[in-house]
Write a protein that holds these residues in place. Structure first.
Motif, PDB file in Angstrom:
ATOM      1  N   ILE A 151      39.625  12.531  76.616  1.00  0.00           N
ATOM      2  CA  ILE A 151      38.320  13.209  76.624  1.00  0.00           C
ATOM      3  C   ILE A 151      38.413  14.580  75.937  1.00  0.00           C
ATOM      4  O   ILE A 151      37.569  14.949  75.121  1.00  0.00           O
ATOM      5  N   VAL A 152      39.463  15.320  76.273  1.00  0.00           N
ATOM      6  CA  VAL A 152      39.605  16.658  75.687  1.00  0.00           C
ATOM      7  C   VAL A 152      39.820  16.557  74.171  1.00  0.00           C
ATOM      8  O   VAL A 152      39.317  17.369  73.397  1.00  0.00           O
ATOM      9  N   TYR A 153      40.530  15.527  73.763  1.00  0.00           N
ATOM     10  CA  TYR A 153      40.785  15.276  72.349  1.00  0.00           C
ATOM     11  C   TYR A 153      39.477  15.160  71.561  1.00  0.00           C
ATOM     12  O   TYR A 153      39.344  15.644  70.442  1.00  0.00           O
ATOM     13  N   LEU A 154      38.477  14.539  72.203  1.00  0.00           N
ATOM     14  CA  LEU A 154      37.191  14.347  71.515  1.00  0.00           C
ATOM     15  C   LEU A 154      36.398  15.636  71.332  1.00  0.00           C
ATOM     16  O   LEU A 154      35.421  15.669  70.596  1.00  0.00           O
ATOM     17  N   GLY A 155      36.774  16.681  72.063  1.00  0.00           N
ATOM     18  CA  GLY A 155      36.148  17.975  71.816  1.00  0.00           C
ATOM     19  C   GLY A 155      35.125  18.371  72.859  1.00  0.00           C
ATOM     20  O   GLY A 155      34.815  17.627  73.789  1.00  0.00           O
ATOM     21  N   VAL A 156      34.590  19.594  72.679  1.00  0.00           N
ATOM     22  CA  VAL A 156      33.713  20.182  73.681  1.00  0.00           C
ATOM     23  C   VAL A 156      32.409  19.386  73.808  1.00  0.00           C
ATOM     24  O   VAL A 156      32.011  18.988  74.903  1.00  0.00           O
ATOM     25  N   GLU A 157      31.769  19.111  72.671  1.00  0.00           N
ATOM     26  CA  GLU A 157      30.468  18.435  72.764  1.00  0.00           C
ATOM     27  C   GLU A 157      30.602  16.939  72.977  1.00  0.00           C
ATOM     28  O   GLU A 157      29.996  16.365  73.874  1.00  0.00           O
ATOM     29  N   ARG A 158      31.414  16.312  72.129  1.00  0.00           N
ATOM     30  CA  ARG A 158      31.475  14.842  72.175  1.00  0.00           C
ATOM     31  C   ARG A 158      32.317  14.349  73.342  1.00  0.00           C
ATOM     32  O   ARG A 158      32.135  13.249  73.853  1.00  0.00           O
ATOM     33  N   GLY A 159      33.286  15.156  73.777  1.00  0.00           N
ATOM     34  CA  GLY A 159      34.148  14.737  74.882  1.00  0.00           C
ATOM     35  C   GLY A 159      33.659  15.284  76.215  1.00  0.00           C
ATOM     36  O   GLY A 159      33.157  14.556  77.059  1.00  0.00           O
ATOM     37  N   ILE A 160      33.787  16.600  76.377  1.00  0.00           N
ATOM     38  CA  ILE A 160      33.542  17.195  77.692  1.00  0.00           C
ATOM     39  C   ILE A 160      32.062  17.137  78.069  1.00  0.00           C
ATOM     40  O   ILE A 160      31.693  16.656  79.149  1.00  0.00           O
ATOM     41  N   GLU A 161      31.203  17.601  77.158  1.00  0.00           N
ATOM     42  CA  GLU A 161      29.780  17.693  77.526  1.00  0.00           C
ATOM     43  C   GLU A 161      29.197  16.303  77.774  1.00  0.00           C
ATOM     44  O   GLU A 161      28.517  16.060  78.778  1.00  0.00           O
ATOM     45  N   LEU A 162      29.502  15.399  76.888  1.00  0.00           N
ATOM     46  CA  LEU A 162      28.944  14.054  77.026  1.00  0.00           C
ATOM     47  C   LEU A 162      29.442  13.373  78.296  1.00  0.00           C
ATOM     48  O   LEU A 162      28.667  12.802  79.066  1.00  0.00           O
ATOM     49  N   SER A 163      30.738  13.463  78.544  1.00  0.00           N
ATOM     50  CA  SER A 163      31.275  12.736  79.698  1.00  0.00           C
ATOM     51  C   SER A 163      30.789  13.338  81.012  1.00  0.00           C
ATOM     52  O   SER A 163      30.435  12.617  81.941  1.00  0.00           O
ATOM     53  N   THR A 164      30.726  14.679  81.083  1.00  0.00           N
ATOM     54  CA  THR A 164      30.303  15.259  82.366  1.00  0.00           C
ATOM     55  C   THR A 164      28.806  15.056  82.595  1.00  0.00           C
ATOM     56  O   THR A 164      28.369  14.981  83.735  1.00  0.00           O
ATOM     57  N   THR A 165      28.031  14.944  81.518  1.00  0.00           N
ATOM     58  CA  THR A 165      26.601  14.705  81.692  1.00  0.00           C
ATOM     59  C   THR A 165      26.360  13.338  82.345  1.00  0.00           C
ATOM     60  O   THR A 165      25.373  13.117  83.023  1.00  0.00           O
ATOM     61  N   ILE A 317      39.847  17.713  83.014  1.00  0.00           N
ATOM     62  CA  ILE A 317      39.600  18.057  81.610  1.00  0.00           C
ATOM     63  C   ILE A 317      39.365  19.557  81.444  1.00  0.00           C
ATOM     64  O   ILE A 317      39.762  20.142  80.447  1.00  0.00           O
ATOM     65  N   SER A 318      38.761  20.185  82.461  1.00  0.00           N
ATOM     66  CA  SER A 318      38.501  21.629  82.313  1.00  0.00           C
ATOM     67  C   SER A 318      39.806  22.414  82.315  1.00  0.00           C
ATOM     68  O   SER A 318      39.922  23.458  81.678  1.00  0.00           O
ATOM     69  N   ILE A 319      40.790  21.920  83.057  1.00  0.00           N
ATOM     70  CA  ILE A 319      42.067  22.642  83.117  1.00  0.00           C
ATOM     71  C   ILE A 319      42.824  22.468  81.791  1.00  0.00           C
ATOM     72  O   ILE A 319      43.350  23.419  81.221  1.00  0.00           O
ATOM     73  N   LEU A 320      42.845  21.238  81.313  1.00  0.00           N
ATOM     74  CA  LEU A 320      43.539  20.989  80.043  1.00  0.00           C
ATOM     75  C   LEU A 320      42.882  21.785  78.909  1.00  0.00           C
ATOM     76  O   LEU A 320      43.559  22.317  78.022  1.00  0.00           O
ATOM     77  N   GLU A 321      41.563  21.890  78.963  1.00  0.00           N
ATOM     78  CA  GLU A 321      40.828  22.583  77.900  1.00  0.00           C
ATOM     79  C   GLU A 321      41.262  24.052  77.768  1.00  0.00           C
ATOM     80  O   GLU A 321      41.268  24.602  76.665  1.00  0.00           O
ATOM     81  N   VAL A 322      41.633  24.684  78.881  1.00  0.00           N
ATOM     82  CA  VAL A 322      42.066  26.087  78.807  1.00  0.00           C
ATOM     83  C   VAL A 322      43.281  26.206  77.887  1.00  0.00           C
ATOM     84  O   VAL A 322      43.328  27.057  76.985  1.00  0.00           O
ATOM     85  N   LEU A 323      44.255  25.328  78.118  1.00  0.00           N
ATOM     86  CA  LEU A 323      45.484  25.410  77.331  1.00  0.00           C
ATOM     87  C   LEU A 323      45.231  25.016  75.880  1.00  0.00           C
ATOM     88  O   LEU A 323      45.794  25.595  74.952  1.00  0.00           O
ATOM     89  N   VAL A 324      44.369  24.026  75.695  1.00  0.00           N
ATOM     90  CA  VAL A 324      44.044  23.594  74.336  1.00  0.00           C
ATOM     91  C   VAL A 324      43.328  24.731  73.597  1.00  0.00           C
ATOM     92  O   VAL A 324      43.666  25.052  72.451  1.00  0.00           O
ATOM     93  N   GLY A 336      43.597  18.227  67.909  1.00  0.00           N
ATOM     94  CA  GLY A 336      44.371  17.016  68.170  1.00  0.00           C
ATOM     95  C   GLY A 336      45.800  17.319  68.600  1.00  0.00           C
ATOM     96  O   GLY A 336      46.268  16.858  69.641  1.00  0.00           O
ATOM     97  N   TRP A 337      46.485  18.146  67.821  1.00  0.00           N
ATOM     98  CA  TRP A 337      47.881  18.457  68.158  1.00  0.00           C
ATOM     99  C   TRP A 337      47.970  19.257  69.448  1.00  0.00           C
ATOM    100  O   TRP A 337      48.880  19.058  70.254  1.00  0.00           O
ATOM    101  N   GLY A 341      50.073  17.983  72.547  1.00  0.00           N
ATOM    102  CA  GLY A 341      51.203  18.819  72.961  1.00  0.00           C
ATOM    103  C   GLY A 341      51.117  19.206  74.434  1.00  0.00           C
ATOM    104  O   GLY A 341      52.077  19.058  75.200  1.00  0.00           O
ATOM    105  N   THR A 342      49.930  19.671  74.857  1.00  0.00           N
ATOM    106  CA  THR A 342      49.804  20.063  76.269  1.00  0.00           C
ATOM    107  C   THR A 342      49.895  18.826  77.156  1.00  0.00           C
ATOM    108  O   THR A 342      50.474  18.875  78.238  1.00  0.00           O
ATOM    109  N   GLY A 343      49.334  17.710  76.672  1.00  0.00           N
ATOM    110  CA  GLY A 343      49.477  16.462  77.428  1.00  0.00           C
ATOM    111  C   GLY A 343      50.959  16.155  77.665  1.00  0.00           C
ATOM    112  O   GLY A 343      51.357  15.750  78.755  1.00  0.00           O
ATOM    113  N   GLY A 344      51.776  16.399  76.636  1.00  0.00           N
ATOM    114  CA  GLY A 344      53.217  16.153  76.752  1.00  0.00           C
ATOM    115  C   GLY A 344      53.856  17.024  77.834  1.00  0.00           C
ATOM    116  O   GLY A 344      54.720  16.566  78.592  1.00  0.00           O
ATOM    117  N   ILE A 345      53.416  18.279  77.910  1.00  0.00           N
ATOM    118  CA  ILE A 345      53.981  19.167  78.947  1.00  0.00           C
ATOM    119  C   ILE A 345      53.657  18.623  80.344  1.00  0.00           C
ATOM    120  O   ILE A 345      54.509  18.539  81.221  1.00  0.00           O
TER     121      ILE A 345
END
Ligand code: PFF
Length: 469
Positions: A151-165, A317-324, A336-337, A341-345
């Motif tokens: 979800i975070v990979y897809l970005g703020v609008e297409r990933g986070i906003e859409l999914s939480t809506t 997703i909100s927590i991962l987004e901070v690091l991204v 994307g990277w 990368g944070t997913g790997g951590i």
């Protein structure tokens, strides 16, 4: 590269509510309520949400919207490199929280699947004990993390906003339905009594152990102190009332939290299960065990754990987004990277928590309170003593007449009252962790000394007002 922004105001609010509503409301909250005397805890918690959580949330919004940056970059942008460590605390908080959060997310995912066959019905206690830690837990943690990353990979609008809506209204409708249905079960009344009637003597006798737990939970539930709200508000474009948005978010979060309690406690009581058993397994063992007794038990299980899963995902997703956001803004990485990368951590840190109950307990119970409290103290002192007038100005931007009345009280609360209070709870919980028995007086004294030292340092390195005006 232009920075993302929310498409709509409601998109931002739902994303923030999605961050706030999570396993904190559904799993950690009933667990702590049961351990800390039921309604006594609920009362204190509600007071702290209003008195500490909401002003703190607005304090994060002020920094995020003013800077349009991630937590570390925000302080740099507004006041210079010297303040970057304040943001680093937030990054650490995110590391701590998502590491165990993803493990619990994995448990929930597993229970959602297991509900379809009723796998845990026969022996709920043994089932949970068999899956809580170990390789199976690692596997489900990885699946949950993969969904978060996607979800975070897809970005703020297409990933986070859409999914939480989609997710947040889904959570409300499904929980509302469950609460109504649960109220028709015989014996549900005992649950309402436990949950809603206040035992003042319990509160009086245990005030100083209940207080830090309730304060920590008030921050945890509103996602305050880890920079998630700061980051989300950094994607705000136009000027709207931060106070109004913050209040609305807190009201919705609390309403959904109380609603979850109205499902969980009556359900447990109607089946004669004591909520006092406590511990991280409470939700899974007692509640999941209770489902077996109900009509349409598999369906109830799938719906219930499905809702909890949505809630957990929209917070993760909100927590991962901070690091991204940090990696994208500060290190010029592509989204994307940065996400991979944070997913790997978290793949590694979550695996440790999924294998070791003691690592898990440390992260989930004590450390998360400490990092969120420390993070928020930093944010508020920065607002109050470094930004000062500018923080008030930012609060006022887009504020309506009612919000404007609160500008001065908010400012004095976040600059003085709340840091002292939070430092006090911080000292008490750190003392608890290292096993020192502090008296109220000595904890208060330490808190005051600490806050004064930080304020004096901030004043010395404070910024000339023009710099960020
Ligand atoms: N508020 C989330 C919950 O109640 O489950 C947990 C959380 C998310 C805490 C994000 C902190 C945070 F930064």
């Amino acid at each position: 590269m232009t920075r993302s922004t929310w498409r709509t105001r409601i998109g931002f609010i739902l994303a923030a509510v999605g961050s706030a509503v999570g396993i904190g409301n559904i799993w950690r909250f009933p667990w702590l309520t049961a351990e800390n005397g039921g309604a006594a805890f609920l009362t204190l918690y509600l007071v702290l949400v209003v008195g500490v959580g909401v002003p703190g949330l607005i304090g994060e919004f002020v920094i995020g919207r003013r800077s349009n940056r991630n937590p570390v970059g925000a302080f740099d942008e507004l006041a210079g490199r010297w303040y970057r460590p304040l943001g680093a605390i937030a990054l650490i908080a995110c590391l701590v929280i998502l590491s165990f959060y993803s493990v619990v997310g994995g448990w929930i995912l597993r229970y959602t699947f297991a509900s379809t066959t009723g796998a845990y019905f026969a022996a709920p206690q043994q089932y949970f004990a068999a899956i809580d830690y170990g390789l199976g837990a690692v596997g489900f943690h990885v699946l949950f993390l993969a969904a978060t990353v996607a979800i975070v990979y897809l970005g703020v609008e297409r990933g986070i906003e859409l999914s939480t809506t989609v997710m947040v209204p889904g959570i409300v409708v499904l929980f509302g339905g469950l609460a109504v249905w649960v109220s028709t079960l015989p014996g549900a009344g005992g649950g309402y009594d436990f949950y809603l009637s206040l035992d003042v003597s319990y509160l009086r006798e245990n005030f100083f152990s209940v207080l830090p737990a309730a304060a920590g939970q008030a921050l945890f539930t509103l996602s305050v102190g880890a920079g998630t709200m700061l980051t989300y508000s950094s994607y705000l474009g136009e000027d709207r009332s931060l106070a109004a948005d913050g209040t609305l978010i807190a009201v919705l979060n609390t309403a959904i939290g109380v609603l979850a309690g109205l499902v969980i406690f009556p359900l447990l009581f109607s089946l004669g299960v004591s909520p006092g058993q406590g511990g991280p397994g409470a939700l899974f063992v007692s509640l999941a065990g209770a489902f077996a007794e109900l009509p349409y038990s598999r369906l109830v299980g799938v719906v219930f754990f499905g809702v909890v899963l949505l809630a957990a995902l929209s917070s993760a997703i909100s927590i991962l987004e901070v690091l991204v956001a940090y990696l994208v803004d500060e290190h010029d990485l592509s989204r994307g990277w940065a996400t991979l990368g944070t997913g790997g951590i978290f793949l590694v840190t979550g695996t440790i928590a999924a294998l070791s109950p003691s690592a898990f307990g440390l992260l989930a119970d004590t450390l998360s309170n400490v990092v969120l409290t420390a993070g928020l103290i930093g944010f508020l002192l920065f607002d109050g003593w470094v930004l000062g007038r500018l923080a008030r100005e930012e609060f006022g931007r887009g504020a309506g007449p009612i919000a404007q009345i609160f500008e001065a009280p908010w400012y004095y609360a976040i600059a003085v009252v709340l840091p002292v209070f939070l430092a006090f709870t911080l000292v008490t919980s750190v003392a608890g962790i290292v096993g020192i028995d502090t008296s109220t007086g000595s904890a208060m004294a330490l808190a005051l000394i600490g806050i004064t030292a930080v304020v004096l340092t901030f004043r010395r390195h404070g910024i000339p007002v023009e710099r960020s005006a």
